[in-house]
Motif scaffolding. Structure first.
Motif, PDB file in Angstrom:
ATOM      1  N   ALA A  38       0.868  -1.177   0.000  1.00 26.86           N
ATOM      2  CA  ALA A  38       0.000   0.000   0.000  1.00 26.86           C
ATOM      3  C   ALA A  38       0.906   1.230   0.000  1.00 26.86           C
ATOM      4  N   GLU A  39       0.536   2.206  -0.786  1.00 20.66           N
ATOM      5  CA  GLU A  39       1.325   3.440  -0.837  1.00 20.66           C
ATOM      6  C   GLU A  39       1.219   4.196   0.478  1.00 20.66           C
ATOM      7  N   ARG A  40       2.104   5.148   0.673  1.00 20.74           N
ATOM      8  CA  ARG A  40       2.035   5.997   1.862  1.00 20.74           C
ATOM      9  C   ARG A  40       0.986   7.076   1.646  1.00 20.74           C
ATOM     10  N   GLY A  41       0.321   7.430   2.711  1.00 26.43           N
ATOM     11  CA  GLY A  41      -0.773   8.390   2.630  1.00 26.43           C
ATOM     12  C   GLY A  41      -2.069   7.611   2.533  1.00 26.43           C
ATOM     13  N   LEU A  42      -3.014   7.915   3.392  1.00 24.66           N
ATOM     14  CA  LEU A  42      -4.211   7.094   3.524  1.00 24.66           C
ATOM     15  C   LEU A  42      -5.060   7.044   2.256  1.00 24.66           C
ATOM     16  N   ALA A  43      -5.208   8.153   1.549  1.00 25.42           N
ATOM     17  CA  ALA A  43      -6.043   8.158   0.338  1.00 25.42           C
ATOM     18  C   ALA A  43      -5.425   7.289  -0.758  1.00 25.42           C
ATOM     19  N   VAL A  44      -4.129   7.390  -0.961  1.00 26.61           N
ATOM     20  CA  VAL A  44      -3.466   6.591  -1.991  1.00 26.61           C
ATOM     21  C   VAL A  44      -3.357   5.134  -1.544  1.00 26.61           C
ATOM     22  N   ALA A  45      -3.202   4.902  -0.247  1.00 30.35           N
ATOM     23  CA  ALA A  45      -3.198   3.528   0.272  1.00 30.35           C
ATOM     24  C   ALA A  45      -4.551   2.876   0.032  1.00 30.35           C
ATOM     25  N   GLN A  46      -5.610   3.651   0.174  1.00 27.75           N
ATOM     26  CA  GLN A  46      -6.949   3.139  -0.090  1.00 27.75           C
ATOM     27  C   GLN A  46      -7.096   2.771  -1.572  1.00 27.75           C
ATOM     28  N   MET A  47      -6.540   3.586  -2.451  1.00 29.64           N
ATOM     29  CA  MET A  47      -6.565   3.280  -3.877  1.00 29.64           C
ATOM     30  C   MET A  47      -5.762   2.003  -4.159  1.00 29.64           C
ATOM     31  N   SER A  48      -4.623   1.838  -3.490  1.00 32.01           N
ATOM     32  CA  SER A  48      -3.837   0.607  -3.618  1.00 32.01           C
ATOM     33  C   SER A  48      -4.664  -0.589  -3.187  1.00 32.01           C
ATOM     34  N   LEU A  49      -5.370  -0.446  -2.075  1.00 30.05           N
ATOM     35  CA  LEU A  49      -6.211  -1.520  -1.552  1.00 30.05           C
ATOM     36  C   LEU A  49      -7.302  -1.881  -2.554  1.00 30.05           C
ATOM     37  N   PHE A  50      -8.004  -0.881  -3.063  1.00 27.77           N
ATOM     38  CA  PHE A  50      -9.092  -1.137  -4.008  1.00 27.77           C
ATOM     39  C   PHE A  50      -8.564  -1.823  -5.274  1.00 27.77           C
ATOM     40  N   HIS A  69       0.920   2.419   6.155  1.00 20.36           N
ATOM     41  CA  HIS A  69       1.960   3.262   6.740  1.00 20.36           C
ATOM     42  C   HIS A  69       1.313   4.315   7.643  1.00 20.36           C
ATOM     43  N   THR A  70       1.918   4.543   8.803  1.00 21.43           N
ATOM     44  CA  THR A  70       1.471   5.627   9.685  1.00 21.43           C
ATOM     45  C   THR A  70       2.600   6.635   9.804  1.00 21.43           C
ATOM     46  N   PHE A  71       2.265   7.893   9.718  1.00 24.99           N
ATOM     47  CA  PHE A  71       3.280   8.943   9.808  1.00 24.99           C
ATOM     48  C   PHE A  71       3.550   9.361  11.249  1.00 24.99           C
ATOM     49  N   PHE A  72       2.600   9.052  12.170  1.00 23.54           N
ATOM     50  CA  PHE A  72       2.742   9.439  13.568  1.00 23.54           C
ATOM     51  C   PHE A  72       2.412   8.247  14.455  1.00 23.54           C
ATOM     52  N   ASN A  73       3.059   8.180  15.611  1.00 29.44           N
ATOM     53  CA  ASN A  73       2.733   7.110  16.557  1.00 29.44           C
ATOM     54  C   ASN A  73       1.557   7.546  17.432  1.00 29.44           C
ATOM     55  N   GLU A  74       1.169   6.688  18.378  1.00 29.04           N
ATOM     56  CA  GLU A  74       0.013   6.972  19.227  1.00 29.04           C
ATOM     57  C   GLU A  74       0.203   8.214  20.085  1.00 29.04           C
ATOM     58  N   ALA A  75       1.454   8.558  20.390  1.00 25.83           N
ATOM     59  CA  ALA A  75       1.748   9.746  21.193  1.00 25.83           C
ATOM     60  C   ALA A  75       1.769  11.024  20.352  1.00 25.83           C
ATOM     61  N   GLY A  76       1.585  10.892  19.033  1.00 28.60           N
ATOM     62  CA  GLY A  76       1.566  12.062  18.163  1.00 28.60           C
ATOM     63  C   GLY A  76       2.940  12.467  17.658  1.00 28.60           C
ATOM     64  N   VAL A  88       1.376  -0.724   9.904  1.00 25.30           N
ATOM     65  CA  VAL A  88       0.372  -1.282  10.814  1.00 25.30           C
ATOM     66  C   VAL A  88      -0.633  -2.112  10.019  1.00 25.30           C
ATOM     67  N   ASP A  89      -1.265  -3.054  10.706  1.00 28.50           N
ATOM     68  CA  ASP A  89      -2.306  -3.846  10.069  1.00 28.50           C
ATOM     69  C   ASP A  89      -3.481  -2.951   9.715  1.00 28.50           C
ATOM     70  N   MET A  90      -4.268  -3.416   8.785  1.00 31.45           N
ATOM     71  CA  MET A  90      -5.405  -2.637   8.300  1.00 31.45           C
ATOM     72  C   MET A  90      -6.401  -2.313   9.406  1.00 31.45           C
ATOM     73  N   ASP A  91      -6.499  -3.182  10.428  1.00 23.21           N
ATOM     74  CA  ASP A  91      -7.485  -2.932  11.487  1.00 23.21           C
ATOM     75  C   ASP A  91      -7.096  -1.768  12.396  1.00 23.21           C
ATOM     76  N   TYR A  92      -5.935  -1.179  12.189  1.00 22.31           N
ATOM     77  CA  TYR A  92      -5.557   0.049  12.879  1.00 22.31           C
ATOM     78  C   TYR A  92      -6.512   1.177  12.464  1.00 22.31           C
ATOM     79  N   TYR A  93      -6.958   1.133  11.202  1.00 26.69           N
ATOM     80  CA  TYR A  93      -7.843   2.160  10.658  1.00 26.69           C
ATOM     81  C   TYR A  93      -9.267   1.681  10.393  1.00 26.69           C
TER      82      TYR A  93
END
Length: 189
Positions: A38-50, A69-76, A88-93
């Protein structure tokens, strides 16, 4: 012979003498798996997924969900490039079980590759996927299908910009994908 015509500002192709139809998937004789990045960035990763799920459907293979890919950890705090914890696994989002069960009528999807195949998949070279159009009997689609004659797994770079969604079956899949992709309740703030 092929002809082009302008249909309301869109260039269309049709075959003279016979209509263009989708190729039917041949029954699977053994388990085959499609893995993709999956590409980096949620919108493009979603396109990769589709597009990865669409390729899985077109090739009649089981799709293994990619890691995101996540750009920030849980602490920000911003993650460094190459940080192994950034994937991270897909269930993170998303609600993965809802996604898998909603797609079940059209394509087989799993969270992870079966353990017995992991070592084989690790040895597979990651391949690029070129632009493909299912209606034009793409050589690229044929090349990917032929890979499964000798292998149980195919690893691809991101298919984010690779598939033309131009058949009724792919259109149904697109609608299903949008409906199936629900945010994970625990990640919604």
């Amino acid at each position: 012979t092929w002809r082009t015509f302008n249909s309301g500002g869109r260039l269309s192709l049709y075959s003279l003498g016979k209509p263009i139809t989708e190729q039917e998937a041949t029954p699977q004789k053994r388990s085959r798996y499609l893995l993709f990045e999956a590409e980096r960035g949620l919108a493009v990763a979603q396109m990769s997924l589709f597009n990865g799920v669409a390729l899985g459907m077109l090739l009649n293979v089981t799709v293994v969900l990619p890691r995101f890919h996540t750009f920030f950890n849980e602490a920000g705090e911003q993650r460094r490039l190459g940080d192994p914890n950034a994937a991270v696994d897909m269930d993170y989002y998303y609600e993965v079980e809802t996604f898998i069960s909603a797609l079940a009528p059209m394509v087989s999807v799993v969270r992870r590759l079966p353990p017995a195949l992991e070592s084989f998949a690790r040895d597979e070279a990651v391949q690029e996927v070129d632009f493909l159009n299912p209606l034009l009997r793409s050589r690229e689609l044929q090349r990917l299908a032929e890979h499964f004659h000798q292998h149980n797994a195919l690893r691809l770079r991101s298919p984010a910009r690779a598939v033309v969604w131009n058949t009724p079956r792919l259109a149904r899949l697109r609608v299903l994908l949008h409906a199936a992709l629900q945010p994970d309740r625990k990640s919604v703030v």
